[in-house]
Design an enzyme around this catalytic site. Structure first.
Site, mmCIF file in Angstrom:
data_model
loop_
_atom_site.group_PDB
_atom_site.id
_atom_site.type_symbol
_atom_site.label_atom_id
_atom_site.label_comp_id
_atom_site.label_asym_id
_atom_site.label_seq_id
_atom_site.Cartn_x
_atom_site.Cartn_y
_atom_site.Cartn_z
ATOM 1 N N SER A 24 -18.828 -22.407 18.606
ATOM 2 C CA SER A 24 -17.497 -22.432 17.990
ATOM 3 C C SER A 24 -16.773 -21.101 18.143
ATOM 4 O O SER A 24 -15.640 -20.959 17.702
ATOM 5 C CB SER A 24 -17.610 -22.790 16.505
ATOM 6 O OG SER A 24 -18.511 -21.927 15.856
ATOM 7 N N ASN A 39 -23.936 -21.337 6.134
ATOM 8 C CA ASN A 39 -23.253 -22.454 5.468
ATOM 9 C C ASN A 39 -22.312 -21.986 4.362
ATOM 10 O O ASN A 39 -21.169 -22.424 4.275
ATOM 11 C CB ASN A 39 -24.275 -23.446 4.906
ATOM 12 C CG ASN A 39 -25.121 -24.062 6.007
ATOM 13 O OD1 ASN A 39 -24.845 -23.864 7.187
ATOM 14 N ND2 ASN A 39 -26.159 -24.787 5.626
ATOM 15 N N THR A 41 23.551 -45.102 3.168
ATOM 16 C CA THR A 41 22.349 -45.910 2.941
ATOM 17 C C THR A 41 22.310 -46.877 4.117
ATOM 18 O O THR A 41 23.376 -47.300 4.610
ATOM 19 C CB THR A 41 22.404 -46.694 1.609
ATOM 20 O OG1 THR A 41 23.545 -47.555 1.634
ATOM 21 C CG2 THR A 41 22.504 -45.778 0.401
ATOM 22 N N HIS A 42 21.127 -47.179 4.603
ATOM 23 C CA HIS A 42 20.973 -48.015 5.804
ATOM 24 C C HIS A 42 21.700 -47.408 7.009
ATOM 25 O O HIS A 42 22.086 -48.136 7.923
ATOM 26 C CB HIS A 42 21.477 -49.443 5.571
ATOM 27 C CG HIS A 42 21.027 -50.033 4.264
ATOM 28 N ND1 HIS A 42 19.837 -50.717 4.119
ATOM 29 C CD2 HIS A 42 21.585 -49.989 3.034
ATOM 30 C CE1 HIS A 42 19.706 -51.091 2.860
ATOM 31 N NE2 HIS A 42 20.748 -50.659 2.176
ATOM 32 N N SER A 85 19.962 -30.081 30.503
ATOM 33 C CA SER A 85 19.287 -31.069 31.337
ATOM 34 C C SER A 85 19.324 -30.588 32.782
ATOM 35 O O SER A 85 20.304 -29.973 33.205
ATOM 36 C CB SER A 85 20.002 -32.414 31.208
ATOM 37 O OG SER A 85 19.737 -33.210 32.352
ATOM 38 N N LYS A 87 24.809 -31.892 29.218
ATOM 39 C CA LYS A 87 23.878 -32.043 28.095
ATOM 40 C C LYS A 87 23.548 -30.740 27.384
ATOM 41 O O LYS A 87 23.358 -29.715 27.999
ATOM 42 C CB LYS A 87 22.561 -32.668 28.581
ATOM 43 C CG LYS A 87 22.666 -34.110 29.032
ATOM 44 C CD LYS A 87 22.996 -35.074 27.902
ATOM 45 C CE LYS A 87 21.825 -35.336 26.995
ATOM 46 N NZ LYS A 87 20.764 -36.092 27.652
ATOM 47 N N ASN A 127 20.725 -30.331 24.514
ATOM 48 C CA ASN A 127 19.748 -31.138 23.783
ATOM 49 C C ASN A 127 19.139 -30.391 22.596
ATOM 50 O O ASN A 127 18.779 -29.225 22.723
ATOM 51 C CB ASN A 127 18.627 -31.575 24.732
ATOM 52 C CG ASN A 127 19.137 -32.483 25.836
ATOM 53 O OD1 ASN A 127 20.087 -33.238 25.623
ATOM 54 N ND2 ASN A 127 18.517 -32.404 26.997
ATOM 55 N N GLU A 168 13.810 -32.027 17.713
ATOM 56 C CA GLU A 168 13.021 -33.135 18.278
ATOM 57 C C GLU A 168 11.526 -32.794 18.256
ATOM 58 O O GLU A 168 10.683 -33.641 17.962
ATOM 59 C CB GLU A 168 13.460 -33.433 19.708
ATOM 60 C CG GLU A 168 14.820 -34.113 19.761
ATOM 61 C CD GLU A 168 15.330 -34.214 21.187
ATOM 62 O OE1 GLU A 168 14.933 -35.148 21.890
ATOM 63 O OE2 GLU A 168 16.122 -33.353 21.602
ATOM 64 N N TYR A 170 -24.518 -29.482 3.827
ATOM 65 C CA TYR A 170 -23.821 -29.073 5.050
ATOM 66 C C TYR A 170 -24.274 -29.899 6.250
ATOM 67 O O TYR A 170 -25.461 -30.185 6.416
ATOM 68 C CB TYR A 170 -24.069 -27.581 5.340
ATOM 69 C CG TYR A 170 -23.435 -27.153 6.656
ATOM 70 C CD1 TYR A 170 -22.101 -26.767 6.698
ATOM 71 C CD2 TYR A 170 -24.147 -27.190 7.853
ATOM 72 C CE1 TYR A 170 -21.494 -26.412 7.903
ATOM 73 C CE2 TYR A 170 -23.549 -26.844 9.066
ATOM 74 C CZ TYR A 170 -22.228 -26.461 9.080
ATOM 75 O OH TYR A 170 -21.637 -26.120 10.258
ATOM 76 N N GLN A 225 -18.034 -28.018 11.403
ATOM 77 C CA GLN A 225 -17.490 -27.046 12.355
ATOM 78 C C GLN A 225 -16.163 -27.552 12.947
ATOM 79 O O GLN A 225 -15.334 -26.770 13.378
ATOM 80 C CB GLN A 225 -18.512 -26.807 13.471
ATOM 81 C CG GLN A 225 -18.101 -25.782 14.494
ATOM 82 C CD GLN A 225 -19.296 -25.305 15.303
ATOM 83 O OE1 GLN A 225 -20.163 -24.606 14.783
ATOM 84 N NE2 GLN A 225 -19.365 -25.701 16.552
ATOM 85 N N LYS A 258 -12.121 -26.626 11.805
ATOM 86 C CA LYS A 258 -11.309 -25.430 12.051
ATOM 87 C C LYS A 258 -10.100 -25.660 12.935
ATOM 88 O O LYS A 258 -8.987 -25.230 12.607
ATOM 89 C CB LYS A 258 -12.185 -24.327 12.635
ATOM 90 C CG LYS A 258 -13.079 -23.748 11.565
ATOM 91 C CD LYS A 258 -14.197 -22.923 12.113
ATOM 92 C CE LYS A 258 -15.319 -22.886 11.111
ATOM 93 N NZ LYS A 258 -15.956 -24.218 10.887
HETATM 94 N N1 ARG Z 1 -20.130 -22.457 13.086
HETATM 95 C C1 ARG Z 1 -20.588 -23.140 11.927
HETATM 96 C C2 ARG Z 1 -19.437 -23.918 11.279
HETATM 97 O O1 ARG Z 1 -18.336 -23.682 11.623
HETATM 98 C C3 ARG Z 1 -21.136 -22.175 10.945
HETATM 99 C C4 ARG Z 1 -22.190 -22.763 10.068
HETATM 100 C C5 ARG Z 1 -23.382 -23.118 10.865
HETATM 101 N N2 ARG Z 1 -24.456 -23.511 10.017
HETATM 102 C C6 ARG Z 1 -25.536 -24.093 10.540
HETATM 103 N N3 ARG Z 1 -26.468 -24.412 9.708
HETATM 104 N N4 ARG Z 1 -25.631 -24.358 11.816
HETATM 105 O O2 ARG Z 1 -19.623 -24.735 10.455
#
Ligand code: ARG
Length: 462
Positions: free
Chosen positions: A26, A113, A158-159, A280, A286, A288, A293, A320, A325, A328
């Site tokens: 990660s 964790n 409205t509408h 455009s 144009k 835009n 949008e 966990y 992971q 993120k």
């Molecule tokens: N990169 C992991 C995450 O984003 C960190 C925690 C990893 N924990 C583990 N027991 N492998 O969740």
């Protein structure tokens, strides 16, 4: 030989498969958490030393090493390695290279964790604060614009059919209200983000005499997560944030849709500054409205992130799981999208040009004061249903003549209802209609100004 740098290789008899390494790593995205990871490590290490779990010398070495690492990261000199999986192991390995055994002691009473849950909370708390600041900026822009247009007549729809006259200021204040609730939701969700997972360790807590409250205090958390299993496993705070973000984007998407309509030549109510538009490649005429949008389009992507996070959570047993992971990228993208969108809109809204004549003309072409005429007749004693019918016939007559109700003579109006007097013209003009809606929440210019004053006070800027 196994690579020992990873922190968990001792258990294994062969190196990890190359694709598995890439699939499970990660660091490419979670290195973004680095500063918060270091903050969390510093607080954890201080507590370990204060509790006598590591020595003062170890703490000093950890502090020195992490300070250097922070500089390396900030200056772009830090070498991130996919072999070290994630931000946590990358930093820990570098620390150990720098300060030896003290670095290896940092992870005492901690697991990745609870570490990652802490990092994400610290990061998201800062993001929420930034977003709240940006919402406020957009709100202030809307207030300034609403003030300039507290008397500007436009059709309320409205509408998407002309309904009744409103002021452009009143219309803008509707978005102010939506943003106010968005800010309230984010502020509320921040309280639940702002709790410390550290100390939960892998899932069951720690056999070391950790002082979780002191770590919480030093990191500015409002308290600790009270159950270790919950602390490492749930990402509801991220889901809640993303839900609030999706609603905020939905509001901005509706505003976008209106900006797009209003700036189309058929409406011609506003024009958006050239720096926010594109041309455009084939049609020379144009201009835009790309930014609105894309705001409308990116709302779909934030809604997608919300569904992704909900789906991520729903099948996970406690505590966990590596699934987490995956929290993120959606979360980071949600924040980045919101920050850019709010920043752009605070400026874009400030730069719009309003064509008051076109707005007023659209009111006059839409029989927008028909309800006012019906209300007028009711005030003269006619039951509302009869008034509705009489006015509908008057509208048909005006439509056939190609004029507005206010262009009909007194005799013509009387043909539909004998109760009409000369004072009728006071309610048939858009301004008369606006002025009569003078209760709180109404569109009368004086009420719009009062709403703006209340809003400024609530934002603490009166
Ligand atoms: N990169 C992991 C995450 O984003 C960190 C925690 C990893 N924990 C583990 N027991 N492998 O969740």
């Amino acid at each position: 030989m196994q690579d020992k740098s990873k922190g968990w290789s001792g258990r294994f008899s062969e190196p990890v498969d190359a694709l598995v390494k890439r699939y499970t790593a990660s660091v490419a995205f979670d290195k973004r958490l680095a500063e918060f990871d270091i903050q969390g490590s510093l607080a954890h290490a201080s507590m370990l030393a204060a509790q006598g779990i590591i020595s003062k010398e170890d703490l000093a070495a950890i502090e020195r090493g992490l300070a250097e690492i922070l500089q390396e990261i900030r200056s772009g000199r830090f070498e991130w390695s996919i072999d070290l999986e994630d931000v946590h192991l990358n930093i820990e390995k570098r620390l150990t290279d720098k300060v030896g055994d003290a670095g290896k002691r940092l992870h005492t009473g901690r697991s990745r964790n609870d570490q990652v849950a802490t990092d994400v909370r610290l990061w998201l708390r800062t993001a929420v604060d930034d977003i709240l600041g940006l919402i406020r900026r957009l709100q202030l822009t809307l207030l300034d614009l609403a003030e300039q247009h507290a008397d500007t007549v436009m059709p309320g729809y409205t509408h998407l059919q002309v309904a009744q006259p409103v002021t452009f200021g009143h219309h803008l204040m509707a978005y102010f209200e939506m943003l106010k609730r968005d800010a309230e939701r984010l502020t509320d969700c921040r309280r639940r983000i702002n709790r410390l997972p550290l100390g939960a360790t892998a899932l069951a807590g720690s056999s070391f005499p950790l002082d979780r409250e002191s770590v919480a205090r030093s990191l500015g958390f409002e308290g600790v997560c009270e159950n270790s299993l919950d602390a490492v496993s749930d990402r509801d705070f991220a889901i809640e944030f993303t839900a609030a973000a999706a609603l905020l984007m939905t509001h901005l998407s509706r505003l976008s849709e209106e900006l797009i309509l209003w700036s189309s030549p058929r409406f011609g109510f506003i024009s958006i500054a050239d720096r926010y538009c594109t041309g455009s490649s084939i049609m020379p005429q144009k201009k835009n409205p790309d930014v609105p949008e894309l705001v409308r389009g990116k709302t779909g992507r934030i809604n997608g992130h919300l569904v992704a996070l909900l789906t991520l959570m729903k099948g996970q047993p406690l505590a966990y799981n590596k699934d987490n992971q995956e929290d993120k990228e959606p979360l980071f993208d949600t924040v980045d999208t919101l920050v850019d969108t709010l920043t752009l809109y605070a400026d874009l809204m400030r730069g719009i040009q309003v064509n008051k004549a076109a707005m007023r003309q659209a009111v006059l072409e839409g029989f927008a004061t028909a309800t006012d005429l019906a209300d007028y007749l009711v005030k003269k004693g006619l039951p509302f249903r009869d008034a509705h019918e009489a006015v509908a016939r008057a509208v048909r007559h005006a439509e056939a003549k190609g004029c507005d109700l206010s262009d009909l003579s007194l005799e013509e109006l009387r043909a539909f209802c004998a109760l009409v007097d000369a004072d009728v013209y006071g309610v048939l003009t858009p301004e008369g209609s606006l002025a009569s809606r003078r209760h709180i929440g109404g569109t009368a210019p004086e009420q719009v100004r009062a709403a703006i004053a209340r809003a400024r006070k609530a934002l603490g800027c009166d």
